[in-house]
Write a protein that holds these residues in place. Structure first.
Motif, short mmCIF file in Angstrom:
data_model
loop_
_atom_site.label_atom_id
_atom_site.label_comp_id
_atom_site.label_asym_id
_atom_site.label_seq_id
_atom_site.Cartn_x
_atom_site.Cartn_y
_atom_site.Cartn_z
N SER A 69 10.76 4.22 2.37
CA SER A 69 10.05 4.41 1.10
C SER A 69 10.32 5.80 0.54
CB SER A 69 8.55 4.25 1.30
OG SER A 69 7.85 4.60 0.11
N ALA A 91 7.86 0.56 -0.85
CA ALA A 91 8.19 0.45 0.57
C ALA A 91 8.91 -0.85 0.88
CB ALA A 91 6.92 0.55 1.42
N GLN A 106 4.16 10.86 7.29
CA GLN A 106 4.75 9.56 7.00
C GLN A 106 4.05 8.48 7.81
OE1 GLN A 106 9.00 9.70 7.59
NE2 GLN A 106 9.19 11.59 6.42
N ALA A 128 -2.17 2.42 5.39
CA ALA A 128 -1.86 1.14 4.74
C ALA A 128 -2.39 -0.03 5.57
CB ALA A 128 -0.36 1.00 4.53
N LEU A 169 0.62 7.64 6.51
CA LEU A 169 0.64 6.74 5.35
C LEU A 169 0.70 5.28 5.81
CD1 LEU A 169 3.11 8.46 2.84
CD2 LEU A 169 0.67 8.06 2.52
N THR A 182 10.17 5.71 10.31
CA THR A 182 10.00 5.86 8.87
C THR A 182 11.12 6.72 8.30
OG1 THR A 182 8.51 7.74 9.26
CG2 THR A 182 7.48 5.59 8.91
N ASN A 241 0.79 -1.23 0.00
CA ASN A 241 0.00 0.00 0.00
C ASN A 241 0.82 1.28 0.00
OD1 ASN A 241 -2.92 -0.76 0.13
ND2 ASN A 241 -2.12 -2.00 1.81
N ILE A 242 2.14 1.17 0.13
CA ILE A 242 3.02 2.34 0.06
C ILE A 242 4.04 2.08 -1.04
CG2 ILE A 242 4.68 3.79 1.27
CD1 ILE A 242 3.29 3.07 3.89
N GLU A 243 4.13 3.00 -1.96
CA GLU A 243 4.99 2.85 -3.13
C GLU A 243 6.43 2.52 -2.77
OE1 GLU A 243 6.54 5.54 -6.88
OE2 GLU A 243 4.97 6.31 -5.60
N ALA A 282 8.19 7.34 -0.98
CA ALA A 282 6.90 8.03 -0.82
C ALA A 282 6.92 9.00 0.36
CB ALA A 282 5.78 7.01 -0.64
#
Length: 87
Positions: A42, A17, A53, A60, A56, A76, A13-15, A44
């Motif tokens: 990530s 990652a 962050q 997710a 996100l 993160t 769900n996180i580009e 992202a």
């Protein structure tokens, strides 16, 4: 919830990652209250505040944050931030 399942949710769900999830406490099946810790790297996260962050990651995880996960300790980083830590 299995650690690999949490990692999969975050990573899917996180580009781009890369997530590593652990249990920050010794596991005790009689008293475990579903506390987890996650290290998430990530691109992202670039340009986002720490709060953004973490949001996100919570997004997710979706409803699992209210049903399967009692607490999540988060670290993160963007790839560049994480690489700088490694030096």
């Amino acid at each position: 919830m299995e650690l690999a399942d949490i990692e999969e949710l975050i990573e899917s769900n996180i580009e781009d990652a890369d997530a590593t999830v652990s249990r920050p406490r010794s596991y005790d099946e009689n008293h475990e209250d579903d506390h987890y810790a996650a290290l998430v790297i990530s691109p992202a996260f670039e340009g986002k505040s720490l709060v953004q962050q973490h949001q996100l990651v919570y997004d997710a995880l979706g409803d699992h944050m209210t049903t399967d996960i009692h607490a999540m300790e988060l670290k993160t980083y963007t790839p560049a931030e994480y690489e700088a830590l490694e030096k």
